[in-house]
Scaffold this active site. Sequence first.
Site, short mmCIF file in Angstrom:
data_model
loop_
_atom_site.label_atom_id
_atom_site.label_comp_id
_atom_site.label_asym_id
_atom_site.label_seq_id
_atom_site.Cartn_x
_atom_site.Cartn_y
_atom_site.Cartn_z
N THR A 134 0.85 -1.19 0.00
CA THR A 134 0.00 0.00 0.00
C THR A 134 0.88 1.24 0.00
OG1 THR A 134 -1.83 -1.07 1.15
CG2 THR A 134 -1.74 1.31 1.28
N PHE B 238 1.31 4.99 0.91
CA PHE B 238 0.82 6.00 1.83
C PHE B 238 1.40 7.37 1.45
CE2 PHE B 238 0.02 2.18 4.15
CZ PHE B 238 -1.08 2.45 4.94
#
Length: 378
Positions: free
Chosen positions: A280, A282
């Site tokens: 992921t 960020f």
Amino acid sequence: MENKTFDELLLPVRNDIDRIDKQLLQLFIERMQCSERVAEIKRKAGIPVLNAAREQVILDRVRRDAGEYGDSAVALYSAIMSISRARQHTMLESGGALRALEQNSPRALLENPRIVCQGAPGAYSHSAALRLFPGREPVFLPGFGDVFEAVRNGDGDYGVVPVENSDAGSVSEVYDLILRHRMYIVGAADIPVRHCLCRAKGTGAVQKVISKQEALAQCTSYLEQNGIAGEVFSNTAAAARYVAENRPEGLGAVCSADAARVYGLEILAEDIQNTDNNCTRFAVIAREAVLPGDADKISLCFSLPHTTGSLYRTLERFALSGLNLTKIESRPIPGQNFEYDFYLDFTGNIHDERTLALICALSGEMPRFSFLGNYKES
């Protein structure tokens, strides 16, 4: 056919090509000089560089006059006009607000900043915050909107939010909040995602799990194969905390190993995500832009004029500037039927003159345009 014979046949054709190329180059130079004269006239008259109606008239004429080469001729002339506009924008120093931002923005993040993120201790946001700001424990808030409000109100200097997962795609809510609050992206990091199936110690077999929607989507194969139902919860770590505190029979959580340790859960299975390289991305959001000298990623958002080939011609300008696009995504504009914003990420640095010139040119031509930031991605 022998090579000597082949070369002899090609030689006169190549000579013709060289002669034509020489003529084309001279004509191109003359056309650019005309474009510069146009820029001076536009400067005095105070009119914009882009004249979409005239460009379309030219392209229609070129397509018609070129006959069977019409499509190719349109591609050529589109590139020429893009180059011409870029030159005019440079001469007129378009994008004054962006040029001022580039000159005046700080080059480094604050020391000892206050960090806010969504979730709870042990969340992937927690890992991202510690990666981006070593030694700075974040304040946890319930939702993404709360993170943006905290940064906007000055209750936090920077917010750490997920923007994209390699399996589940973009976090649309976050992109919408970035635009709504006019925040800048000032940093980014890719965090590996390693989901675990967990339960409270001493409870029975897991029949259903709770977790964040994106986490459940990333573990569909394992959950389906094992007959485990999923229910959406606010956050992976919050789900882990709920299971630990309430100890429900048959209910588990999908979370990280860190979250399981924080809340004392039993890990039944590790790495249950669909792919091994799941990660992921960020982003760090801030009220003001921070533009490091070594920044390597730029994010933009804009809409396009309603003309044929407008997306193609816009993307072509990045290629002409030698810039590598790493992401492009469309998002519907709220309240406007079938109108879209385009999010672009590309490698580059706004302090580079050519890159700044392109961004400034786009800012003056697009119906909606937002410079979202230039930052380091770790």
